[in-house]
Design a protein around this motif. Sequence first.
Motif, PDB file in Angstrom:
ATOM      1  N   ALA A 232       0.848  -1.211   0.000  1.00 53.35           N
ATOM      2  CA  ALA A 232       0.000   0.000   0.000  1.00 53.35           C
ATOM      3  C   ALA A 232       0.881   1.257   0.000  1.00 53.35           C
TER       4      ALA A 232
ATOM      5  N   ARG B  49       7.706   0.529   6.649  1.00 51.70           N
ATOM      6  CA  ARG B  49       6.806   0.935   7.741  1.00 51.70           C
ATOM      7  C   ARG B  49       7.279   0.329   9.066  1.00 51.70           C
TER       8      ARG B  49
ATOM      9  N   GLY C  38       6.213  -8.080  -8.201  1.00 49.92           N
ATOM     10  CA  GLY C  38       6.885  -9.384  -8.302  1.00 49.92           C
ATOM     11  C   GLY C  38       6.058 -10.385  -9.081  1.00 49.92           C
ATOM     12  N   GLY C  39       4.746 -10.103  -9.253  1.00 54.34           N
ATOM     13  CA  GLY C  39       3.911 -11.032 -10.018  1.00 54.34           C
ATOM     14  C   GLY C  39       3.285 -12.097  -9.143  1.00 54.34           C
ATOM     15  N   ARG C  40       3.015 -11.730  -7.857  1.00 57.57           N
ATOM     16  CA  ARG C  40       2.451 -12.721  -6.943  1.00 57.57           C
ATOM     17  C   ARG C  40       0.947 -12.856  -7.080  1.00 57.57           C
ATOM     18  N   THR C  41       0.282 -11.826  -7.599  1.00 58.01           N
ATOM     19  CA  THR C  41      -1.190 -11.882  -7.652  1.00 58.01           C
ATOM     20  C   THR C  41      -1.637 -11.795  -9.111  1.00 58.01           C
TER      21      THR C  41
ATOM     22  N   SER D  17       3.986  -7.281   9.766  1.00 59.40           N
ATOM     23  CA  SER D  17       4.077  -6.485   8.535  1.00 59.40           C
ATOM     24  C   SER D  17       4.136  -4.997   8.828  1.00 59.40           C
TER      25      SER D  17
ATOM     26  N   GLY E  69      -0.966 -15.273   3.993  1.00 60.95           N
ATOM     27  CA  GLY E  69      -0.962 -15.492   2.547  1.00 60.95           C
ATOM     28  C   GLY E  69      -0.775 -16.954   2.212  1.00 60.95           C
ATOM     29  N   ARG E  70      -0.394 -17.205   0.956  1.00 65.12           N
ATOM     30  CA  ARG E  70      -0.379 -18.606   0.483  1.00 65.12           C
ATOM     31  C   ARG E  70       1.026 -19.199   0.456  1.00 65.12           C
ATOM     32  N   GLN E  71       2.050 -18.346   0.460  1.00 59.65           N
ATOM     33  CA  GLN E  71       3.397 -18.858   0.177  1.00 59.65           C
ATOM     34  C   GLN E  71       4.000 -19.646   1.329  1.00 59.65           C
ATOM     35  N   HIS E  72       3.460 -19.485   2.545  1.00 56.08           N
ATOM     36  CA  HIS E  72       4.195 -20.031   3.706  1.00 56.08           C
ATOM     37  C   HIS E  72       3.331 -20.951   4.558  1.00 56.08           C
TER      38      HIS E  72
ATOM     39  N   ARG F 214      -8.372  -9.177  -0.744  1.00 59.59           N
ATOM     40  CA  ARG F 214      -7.069  -8.539  -0.928  1.00 59.59           C
ATOM     41  C   ARG F 214      -6.792  -7.429   0.087  1.00 59.59           C
TER      42      ARG F 214
ATOM     43  N   ALA G 100      -3.108  -4.184  -8.441  1.00 59.92           N
ATOM     44  CA  ALA G 100      -3.746  -2.875  -8.638  1.00 59.92           C
ATOM     45  C   ALA G 100      -3.006  -2.080  -9.722  1.00 59.92           C
TER      46      ALA G 100
ATOM     47  N   ARG H 296      -6.397 -16.904   4.525  1.00 61.72           N
ATOM     48  CA  ARG H 296      -6.853 -15.747   3.727  1.00 61.72           C
ATOM     49  C   ARG H 296      -5.827 -15.495   2.619  1.00 61.72           C
TER      50      ARG H 296
ATOM     51  N   LYS I 234      -6.716  -7.083  12.265  1.00 59.29           N
ATOM     52  CA  LYS I 234      -6.846  -8.400  12.900  1.00 59.29           C
ATOM     53  C   LYS I 234      -6.136  -8.446  14.247  1.00 59.29           C
TER      54      LYS I 234
ATOM     55  N   ARG J 206       2.280 -12.100  10.528  1.00 56.06           N
ATOM     56  CA  ARG J 206       3.655 -11.646  10.406  1.00 56.06           C
ATOM     57  C   ARG J 206       3.680 -10.166  10.761  1.00 56.06           C
TER      58      ARG J 206
HETATM   59  C1  3Y8 Z   1       1.327  -8.524  -5.108  1.00 54.90           C
HETATM   60  C2  3Y8 Z   1      -0.575  -6.000  -4.741  1.00 54.90           C
HETATM   61  C3  3Y8 Z   1      -3.064  -2.186  -1.311  1.00 54.90           C
HETATM   62  C4  3Y8 Z   1      -3.272  -3.635  -1.577  1.00 54.90           C
HETATM   63  C5  3Y8 Z   1      -3.344  -4.413  -0.310  1.00 54.90           C
HETATM   64  C6  3Y8 Z   1      -0.399  -3.290   2.690  1.00 54.90           C
HETATM   65  C7  3Y8 Z   1      -1.815  -3.835   2.737  1.00 54.90           C
HETATM   66  C8  3Y8 Z   1      -3.556  -5.538   2.144  1.00 54.90           C
HETATM   67  C9  3Y8 Z   1      -1.616  -6.696   4.410  1.00 54.90           C
HETATM   68  C10 3Y8 Z   1      -4.100 -10.688   6.172  1.00 54.90           C
HETATM   69  C11 3Y8 Z   1      -2.696 -10.277   5.797  1.00 54.90           C
HETATM   70  C12 3Y8 Z   1      -0.169 -10.665   3.468  1.00 54.90           C
HETATM   71  C13 3Y8 Z   1      -0.326 -10.585   1.923  1.00 54.90           C
HETATM   72  C14 3Y8 Z   1      -1.078  -8.583   2.839  1.00 54.90           C
HETATM   73  C15 3Y8 Z   1      -1.308  -7.216   3.042  1.00 54.90           C
HETATM   74  C16 3Y8 Z   1      -2.125  -5.029   1.830  1.00 54.90           C
HETATM   75  C17 3Y8 Z   1      -1.984  -4.651   0.364  1.00 54.90           C
HETATM   76  C18 3Y8 Z   1      -1.145  -6.190   1.993  1.00 54.90           C
HETATM   77  C19 3Y8 Z   1      -1.130  -9.566   3.957  1.00 54.90           C
HETATM   78  C20 3Y8 Z   1      -1.031  -7.162  -2.385  1.00 54.90           C
HETATM   79  C21 3Y8 Z   1      -0.375  -7.113  -3.748  1.00 54.90           C
HETATM   80  C22 3Y8 Z   1       0.497  -8.167  -3.880  1.00 54.90           C
HETATM   81  C23 3Y8 Z   1       0.484  -8.877  -2.661  1.00 54.90           C
HETATM   82  C24 3Y8 Z   1       1.276 -10.106  -2.423  1.00 54.90           C
HETATM   83  C25 3Y8 Z   1       0.777 -10.844  -1.223  1.00 54.90           C
HETATM   84  C26 3Y8 Z   1       1.466 -12.159  -0.865  1.00 54.90           C
HETATM   85  C27 3Y8 Z   1       1.016 -12.348   0.580  1.00 54.90           C
HETATM   86  C28 3Y8 Z   1       0.944 -10.923   1.125  1.00 54.90           C
HETATM   87  C29 3Y8 Z   1      -1.519 -11.394   1.415  1.00 54.90           C
HETATM   88  C30 3Y8 Z   1      -1.836  -6.187  -5.564  1.00 54.90           C
HETATM   89  C31 3Y8 Z   1      -2.547  -7.366  -2.478  1.00 54.90           C
HETATM   90  C32 3Y8 Z   1      -0.486 -12.048   3.975  1.00 54.90           C
HETATM   91  C33 3Y8 Z   1       1.253 -10.258   3.902  1.00 54.90           C
HETATM   92  O1  3Y8 Z   1      -1.900 -15.318  -2.085  1.00 54.90           O
HETATM   93  C34 3Y8 Z   1      -0.722 -14.980  -2.238  1.00 54.90           C
HETATM   94  O2  3Y8 Z   1       0.150 -15.653  -2.837  1.00 54.90           O
HETATM   95  C35 3Y8 Z   1      -0.328 -13.683  -1.622  1.00 54.90           C
HETATM   96  C36 3Y8 Z   1       0.986 -13.342  -1.669  1.00 54.90           C
HETATM   97  C37 3Y8 Z   1       2.943 -12.076  -1.104  1.00 54.90           C
HETATM   98  C38 3Y8 Z   1       1.742 -13.388   1.345  1.00 54.90           C
HETATM   99  C39 3Y8 Z   1       3.206 -13.243   1.624  1.00 54.90           C
HETATM  100  O3  3Y8 Z   1       3.931 -14.161   1.280  1.00 54.90           O
HETATM  101  O4  3Y8 Z   1       3.570 -12.241   2.239  1.00 54.90           O
HETATM  102  N1  3Y8 Z   1       1.024 -10.051  -0.033  1.00 54.90           N
HETATM  103  N2  3Y8 Z   1      -0.384  -8.334  -1.775  1.00 54.90           N
HETATM  104  C40 3Y8 Z   1       2.688  -7.869  -5.008  1.00 54.90           C
HETATM  105  C41 3Y8 Z   1       3.586  -8.220  -6.175  1.00 54.90           C
HETATM  106  O5  3Y8 Z   1       3.218  -9.060  -7.013  1.00 54.90           O
HETATM  107  O6  3Y8 Z   1       4.672  -7.608  -6.249  1.00 54.90           O
HETATM  108  O7  3Y8 Z   1      -2.173  -7.359  -5.906  1.00 54.90           O
HETATM  109  O8  3Y8 Z   1      -2.452  -5.159  -5.876  1.00 54.90           O
HETATM  110  C42 3Y8 Z   1      -0.711  -5.893  -1.618  1.00 54.90           C
HETATM  111  C43 3Y8 Z   1      -1.219  -5.812  -0.224  1.00 54.90           C
HETATM  112  N3  3Y8 Z   1      -0.952  -6.721   0.662  1.00 54.90           N
HETATM  113  O9  3Y8 Z   1      -2.357  -1.585  -2.102  1.00 54.90           O
HETATM  114  O10 3Y8 Z   1      -3.670  -1.688  -0.353  1.00 54.90           O
HETATM  115  O11 3Y8 Z   1      -0.106  -2.560   3.615  1.00 54.90           O
HETATM  116  O12 3Y8 Z   1       0.375  -3.560   1.769  1.00 54.90           O
HETATM  117  N4  3Y8 Z   1      -0.682  -9.176   1.704  1.00 54.90           N
HETATM  118  C44 3Y8 Z   1       1.468 -10.262   5.406  1.00 54.90           C
HETATM  119  O13 3Y8 Z   1       2.014 -11.252   5.880  1.00 54.90           O
HETATM  120  O14 3Y8 Z   1       1.048  -9.284   6.071  1.00 54.90           O
HETATM  121  C45 3Y8 Z   1      -2.565 -10.030   4.296  1.00 54.90           C
HETATM  122  O15 3Y8 Z   1      -4.729 -11.445   5.388  1.00 54.90           O
HETATM  123  O16 3Y8 Z   1      -4.536 -10.262   7.253  1.00 54.90           O
END
Ligand code: 3Y8
Length: 248
Positions: free
Chosen positions: A11, A99, A32-35, A197, A135-138, A172, A39, A153, A205, A195
Amino acid sequence: MTRALILGGTADASLLAAAIAQAHIDAVYSYGGRTRAPADQPLPTRIGGFGGVSGLADYIRREGITHVIDATHPFAAEMSRNAVAACAEAGTPLIALERMAWERTQGDNWIEVADVNAAVAALPATSARVFLAIGRQHIAPFAGKPQHTYTLRFVDPPEAPLPFSADVIVSRGPFMLEAELEMMRTRGIGWIVARNSGGDGARAKIDAARILGVPVIMISRPELPERPRVESVTDVMQWLGHSTRLGA
Ligand code: 3Y8
Ligand code: NAP
């Protein structure tokens, strides 16, 4: 002439991209291409890995990048380590937009652990209802404790079968307190794994857990190499405005 590379996916990175676009600074945003459908950003965007340190250093040279901002997640340790090494190799200034970690406050019931395996070990032996907000990776190591009822989630629906039976919420974020309280009450969640974060997007949460008296197994951040770091978009904009090609 400034040309910035934002290593994004958070964010905060989106807020930075908006400020940079508004200032008409030439820049590229990188996911990185994780989703499946990240956005949209108000900047030219690339998706996917660079190919390690050398791939990133080559990209920096080829694209004439003059400044790199690491605005990835505190747990994106490999990306952050690669950015430090690649910028040293290319002689390109680097700054991290990072952060603050969440701090335990009055009423928080946290069990702080170093990594996912320690988080699994910290779960009770007797079966419980556990919310894995990582998330899903761990999630694979949690297959070691199948006695629990897990809620996961993810940002996207799971493609492959899960390593253990679980209920999956696809969302998301960012997440709001009322919805987190509602979800945890209706599912009778007794434990959360999260984690550290930081930031507001995932904080709800943790606040919900404190209100409900639910213990949180909190995974601490990985060690990252030394690099200049700031916590605000304003600081990054100043760094961009006043730094020179040779300066830090
Ligand atoms: C691809 C970009 C925004 C979008 C949302 C922020 C807030 C919600 C908190 C829970 C925890 C978690 C996870 C999380 C948060 C925001 C923000 C944040 C945690 C997006 C995004 C990408 C990712 C990757 C994703 C990981 C995952 C982690 C879900 C976009 C939506 C758990 C992190 O399913 C999967 O494979 C998910 C993979 C990496 C798990 C991990 O390994 O950490 N983020 N999240 C980025 C890329 O490709 O480079 O899709 O638009 C971004 C956001 N994630 O702008 O407000 O402050 O960033 N994302 C964690 O451990 O906290 C969710 O569910 O309570
Ligand atoms: P990671 O494990 O540190 O990175 C693994 C590899 O993925 C990197 O070496 C790099 O591949 C590639 N990569 C990661 N981020 C990239 C980016 N922004 N641009 C281009 N390539 C990238 O990373 P991760 O923990 O899986 O995180 C991946 C992405 O999800 C990051 O953008 C991160 O910010 C985001 N994320 C967001 C949150 C959140 O809460 N918002 C949480 C976790 C992750 P190469 O070595 O091939 O260059």
